[in-house]
Design an enzyme around this catalytic site. Structure first.
Site, mmCIF file in Angstrom:
data_model
loop_
_atom_site.group_PDB
_atom_site.id
_atom_site.type_symbol
_atom_site.label_atom_id
_atom_site.label_comp_id
_atom_site.label_asym_id
_atom_site.label_seq_id
_atom_site.Cartn_x
_atom_site.Cartn_y
_atom_site.Cartn_z
ATOM 1 N N HIS A 106 0.809 -1.113 0.138
ATOM 2 C CA HIS A 106 0.015 0.091 0.047
ATOM 3 C C HIS A 106 0.952 1.251 -0.022
ATOM 4 O O HIS A 106 0.492 2.138 -0.439
ATOM 5 C CB HIS A 106 -0.985 -0.022 1.117
ATOM 6 C CG HIS A 106 -2.195 -0.984 0.942
ATOM 7 N ND1 HIS A 106 -2.336 -2.274 1.126
ATOM 8 C CD2 HIS A 106 -3.285 -0.382 0.383
ATOM 9 C CE1 HIS A 106 -3.422 -2.771 0.767
ATOM 10 N NE2 HIS A 106 -3.954 -1.687 0.222
ATOM 11 N N ASP A 120 -4.994 -7.418 -4.643
ATOM 12 C CA ASP A 120 -5.376 -8.476 -3.583
ATOM 13 C C ASP A 120 -5.700 -9.759 -4.445
ATOM 14 O O ASP A 120 -5.261 -10.900 -4.056
ATOM 15 C CB ASP A 120 -6.211 -7.990 -2.415
ATOM 16 C CG ASP A 120 -5.400 -7.577 -1.396
ATOM 17 O OD1 ASP A 120 -4.632 -8.007 -0.981
ATOM 18 O OD2 ASP A 120 -6.209 -6.638 -0.825
ATOM 19 N N CYS A 143 -10.199 -1.498 -9.895
ATOM 20 C CA CYS A 143 -9.461 -0.337 -9.019
ATOM 21 C C CYS A 143 -8.123 -0.718 -8.737
ATOM 22 O O CYS A 143 -7.439 -0.144 -8.080
ATOM 23 C CB CYS A 143 -10.221 0.111 -8.055
ATOM 24 S SG CYS A 143 -10.537 -0.795 -6.802
#
Length: 760
Positions: free
Chosen positions: A366, A631, A678
Site C-alpha cells: 500500500h 489482492d 481499481c
C-alpha cells in the site's frame, strides 16, 4: 553440529566487514568439520573468476591472488552445477586444476558447496583433507546448511563493504554500485539519500555527520540521565520482591552507563563526528560482538543487557528528535527507509521529495500504491542495500527497472538525466487531454476514474480529467492519527472528497485495515495477517466503528448525492447482507435526526478467489461490483505482495489472473450489474487495453497514470484491443504475455509508455 552452526552464525553476524566475515567462516568451519582446510572462493562480477578470498589451511599468501575461471577446476564445476561435489581424491577428477601458489597438492578429499543468494551464485565454500576419503552425509549436510545460512550474510557484507569504500572516495571518484529491487512507481529520480531511522531499532540507525557536536553530546547526556532515572525507579519498585544479589543487577546496569564504560565510548564517537544515535549504535554493536564471542555462558548473556540499554537510550534520543515534517530536507531528497509505510508518506513534505526507496516491501504494497498516486518514482524491496550507510550520498533511483545506483558516475548520471527529460516531455504532451474523453478511434467510450486517499489527490485527479473516484481509501485518515477519528472529523474529511467531485460519483471503501495496513492504536497481532482479521471482518465485528463511519459518509453526502459505498474483502453473501442491514440502520437513524439522507449505491470488492465464484450472487444483492486486482492476484498466485523475495512471482498478466478477470465481468453482466476495476493493472496502458476489451465498465487508477491510459485508449480501436486479448488468452506464459503487450504498444506507436532503454 547445530550448536556449532549457531555459534558460527552468531559470530559472523557480529563481524564488522566482509574480510572478517570470511575469516570467521573458514576458521570456524574448519574446526567444526575437523578438517585440514576450509576455503572460500568468491565470484568476481567484473572478471567472472572465482578468487580465493579466505582460507584456513592453504598458503595465506595466495589469498586474493589464486583464481579460477567459471569453467575451471572442481570449484568451477561446483558453481556450474550449483550443487555439492564430494570427492575422495580430487586430483583424479577430470576437472581437477592445481593452483600452485595455494600449496594444496597434498590434500585429496574435497567437498565443495555453492554459495547462492536469491538465485545468484556468490562463490564456493570448500573443505579439504589429506586423507583419501569421502566426507560423510552429516558433514555434507552441515556444509550445505552452512552455505545457505551464510549466503545472505556474505551478500550483505559485500554490499556494505562496497558502500564503505564509496564513502571513503565519494568526493574523489564515482562508482556505479548497483542494487536490485522492484518497481514501486515508474519514473527516474536523481537525488540525495535521507535515511529514516526505525523507532527503537539500533540496527536501523544510519551513520550521519553531526552538524553540532556539542548539541549531540548534550542530547546523549540527557538521554543517559533519563535512562539512569528509569533504572533507579524500577529498582526501587522491585526492591522488596528481589533478593540482594538480584538487586545488584540494576547496579550493574548503572555501572555500564558510567563515563568510563559505554557512555564514554559514545562520547568519543560523537567527538569524532558521528551523530549521537549513530555513535550509540556503533559502540553497542561492538560491545555486543565482544560479549557474544565469549565462551562463558553468563558473560555471553550480557550481550542482551547491552542491547537493552542501547534500545533504552535510543528511545530517549528519538523522543527528542524532530518529526518527519520538521526535518530539513535537502533539495531533490530521496527518502530511504527499512520499510515505507502509508503513515510515513502522510507526514513527509512533498515539495522537496523526488523519490522513495524501501528496503522491504514490494511494488504492490500500500505504500507503493500511495507513491503511485503521488507520482513519485519508487523502488521497493532492495533487500541487499545497506541503507544505514548511504545517508547524504547521491543516488539514482530507477523506478522502471527497480534498480538503485549509489554514487553514480557522470556518464550514468547523464544517461538517466536524459530519461528524466524525455519523461517530462511525454508528460507535457499529455497535458492537453484533460477535457477530452477516453474514446477509441472507432468510438468506444471508456470511463476513467481515480483511486484516492490523501487530500492532495483531489486537485491532482481533477487536473488530470478524472470522471469520478473509483476507490477512496478511507483508512488513510485513520492511519495518520493517534486514535480513531470522530464522526465529525470523518464527516469533514469525506465532505472534501465528495464536494470536490460532485456531481461525479465518489466510491468510498469502508475501513480496510489489517494485513499490511495496521493502526498503531488498534494493534492486530497475527502470524498470517493476510489470511486473518482484516477488511469487512473487522468492521462487522465492531459495528460501533462501522456505523460511525457510515453515518459520517452519509452526512458528508447530504445535498450532493454522489456517494457510493464499497465493502472490502467480502467472501460470503452473509457478510453483504449484514453490512447492508447496518447501512440501512444508519440511514434510518440519520433521517430520524432530521438529516436529509439519500440511499447510497452499495457495492462489493472482489479480491479473494471465493468471491470470484459468487459474483452473480453478489450482483443480485448490490448495485455494482469492483475488482481489487492487487489482492486478487496475490491470493490467486499465493504470493505475498509485500515480500520482496517472491516479488518476481507476482504477475498481473498471469494467465490465471487474466481468466479470472474475464470471468468476473462476464458473470456480473449476466445480472446487468456494472463492473469496475481499481487495482494497479488498470493504471498500466497495456493492462487498460486488455480490461477494456474484456468489457469492464469503468477503469479506476492513480491520477499520475490516468493521462497515459487516456492517450493509449484514444490511439487504438476496440477491434485492435479485442484482437490482442484473444491472442493473449490463448497463451500460457506470463513473461511472454508481458513481452507481447510491450511489443504491440510499440507497433501501435505507443512505445513511450513502455519501459525506456536503460543501460545494464
Amino acid at each position: 553440529m547445530l550448536e556449532a552452526l549457531r555459534k558460527i552464525v552468531q559470530e559472523v553476524n557480529s563481524a564488522p566487514d566482509l574480510e572478517s566475515v570470511l575469516r570467521v567462516i573458514v576458521r570456524r568451519v574448519q574446526r567444526a568439520v575437523r578438517t585440514d582446510v576450509c576455503s572460500i572462493y568468491l565470484l568476481d562480477p567484473a572478471t567472472q573468476r572465482f578468487i580465493l578470498k579466505a582460507t584456513q589451511g592453504l598458503n595465506k599468501k595466495s589469498v586474493g591472488q589464486a583464481s579460477l575461471s567459471r569453467s575451471e577446476g572442481i570449484v568451477g564445476l561446483v558453481g556450474e552445477r550449483a550443487e555439492p561435489i564430494n570427492l575422495e581424491d580430487a586430483s583424479k577428477h577430470r576437472a581437477y586444476s592445481y593452483i600452485q601458489e595455494t600449496g594444496e597438492e597434498k590434500f585429496h578429499a574435497f567437498l565443495g558447496v555453492p554459495i547462492i543468494h536469491h538465485r545468484e551464485l556468490l562463490g564456493v565454500l570448500v573443505v579439504q583433507q589429506e586423507a583419501i576419503r569421502r566426507f560423510d552425509e552429516t558433514e555434507e549436510a552441515f556444509m550445505v546448511t552452512m552455505s545457505a545460512q551464510l549466503a545472505g550474510v556474505i551478500a550483505h557484507a559485500e554490499a556494505t563493504g562496497s558502500i564503505g569504500k564509496l564513502n571513503d572516495v565519494k568526493n574523489k571518484g564515482k562508482t556505479d554500485r548497483k542494487f536490485e529491487g522492484v518497481s514501486g512507481c515508474v519514473g527516474v529520480a536523481i537525488g540525495q539519500a535521507v535515511v529514516m531511522t526505525p523507532l527503537a531499532d539500533l540496527s536501523g540507525v544510519p551513520d550521519r555527520q553531526a552538524k553540532d557536536i556539542e548539541l549531540e553530546k548534550e542530547k546523549f547526556q540527557g538521554a543517559l540521565a533519563s535512562v539512569r532515572k528509569d533504572i533507579k525507579k524500577v529498582a526501587r519498585s522491585l526492591s522488596k520482591r528481589l533478593r540482594s544479589e538480584e538487586r545488584e543487577l540494576f547496579d550493574v546496569y548503572l555501572r555500564m552507563l558510567d563515563d568510563n564504560a559505554l557512555a564514554g565510548e559514545v562520547v568519543t564517537q560523537i567527538e569524532n563526528g558521528n551523530w549521537a544515535q549513530g555513535a550509540l549504535r556503533k559502540v553497542v554493536e561492538e560491545h555486543v560482538r565482544q560479549f557474544s564471542l565469549m565462551e562463558d555462558p553468563y558473560l555471553r548473556e550480557r550481550a542482551s543487557d547491552i542491547r537493552d540499554l542501547g534500545r533504552r537510550i535510543l528511545t530517549w534520543l528519538q523522543s527528542s528528535a524532530p518529526s518527519l515534517a520538521e526535518i530539513d530536507f535537502p533539495e531533490n531528497a530521496i527518502l530511504v527507509a527499512d520499510e515505507l509505510t502509508p503513515a510515513m508518506l502522510g507526514e513527509v513534505p512533498t515539495d522537496k521529495l523526488v523519490g522513495l526507496l524501501s528496503v522491504n516491501g514490494s511494488g504492490n504494497s500500500h505504500a507503493a500504491i500511495l507513491a503511485r498516486s503521488m507520482g513519485i518514482p519508487t523502488v521497493m524491496g532492495a533487500v541487499d542495500l545497506p541503507y544505514t550507510r548511504i545517508e547524504g550520498m547521491q543516488i539514482i533511483l530507477d523506478g522502471f527497472s527497480g534498480r538503485v545506483f549509489v554514487n553514480p558516475s557522470d556518464d550514468l548520471l547523464k544517461c538517466y538525466q536524459d530519461i528524466i527529460d524525455e519523461e517530462r516531455q511525454v508528460n507535457a504532451d499529455l497535458e492537453g487531454l484533460k477535457e477530452l474523453p477516453a474514446e477509441t478511434k472507432d468510438g468506444y467510450r471508456m470511463p476513467l476514474w481515480v483511486n484516492t486517499g490523501l487530500v492532495t489527490d483531489v486537485a491532482r485527479s481533477l487536473d488530470r480529467g478524472a470522471e469520478g473516484i473509483g476507490l477512496y481509501r478511507t483508512e488513510i485518515p485513520f492511519m495518520i492519527r493517534d486514535f480513531f477519528p470522530s464522526e465529525q472529523d470523518q464527516t469533514e474529511t469525506y465532505r472534501r472528497q465528495l464536494e470536490a467531485f460532485a456531481p461525479r460519483p465518489v466510491t468510498m471503501r469502508t475501513l480496510d485495515v489489517g494485513g499490511d495496513k495496521p493502526l498503531p492504536y488498534f494493534p492486530i497481532e497475527e502470524e498470517n495477517p493476510f489470511l486473518g482479521w482484516r477488511g469487512i471482518r473487522i468492521t462487522l465485528d465492531h459495528p460501533e466503528i462501522f456505523l460511525v463511519q457510515i453515518r459520517a459518509m452519509l452526512r458528508a453526502a447530504e445535498g450532493l448525492d454522489n456517494l457510493r459505498i464499497m465493502l472490502p474483502m467480502v467472501t460470503s453473501v452473509h457478510e453483504v447482507d449484514e453490512a447492508k442491514s447496518l447501512i440501512s440502520q444508519a440511514v434510518n437513524e440519520l433521517r430520524e435526526e432530521g438529516v436529509t439522507v439519500a440511499q447510497p449505491q452499495i457495492g462489493v470488492m472482489v479480491e479473494v478467489p471465493a468471491a470470484v465464484y459468487q459474483v452473480r450472487r453478489f450482483a443480485r444483492r448490490v448495485d455494482f461490483i469492483s475488482v481489487g486486482s492487487n489482492d486478487l492476484t496475490q491470493y490467486l498466485l499465493a504470493v505475498d505482495r509485500n515480500n520482496p523475495r517472491v516479488a518476481n512471482l507476482y504477475m498481473s498478466y498471469h494467465p490465471a489472473v487474466l481468466r479470472a478477470l474475464q470471468f468476473i465481468v462476464q458473470e456480473a453482466h449476466k445480472e446487468d450489474v456494472a463492473v469496475s476495476i481499481c487495482g494497479e493493472m488498470a493504471a498500466d496502458p497495456g493492462g487498460a487495453v486488455l480490461l477494456m476489451a474484456m468489457g469492464y465498465d469503468v477503469l479506476s487508477m492513480n491520477a499520475t497514470n490516468l493521462p497515459r491510459v487516456k492517450y493509449t485508449i484514444r490511439h487504438v480501436t476496440i477491434e485492435q484491443a479485442s484482437g490482442l486479448l484473444s491472442t493473449i488468452l490463448s497463451m500460457d506464459d506470463a513473461d511472454k504475455i508481458h513481452l507481447l503487450i510491450r511489443d504491440t504498444l510499440k507497433k501501435w506507436g505507443l512505445g513511450q509508455f513502455t519501459r525506456p532503454t536503460i543501460p545494464d
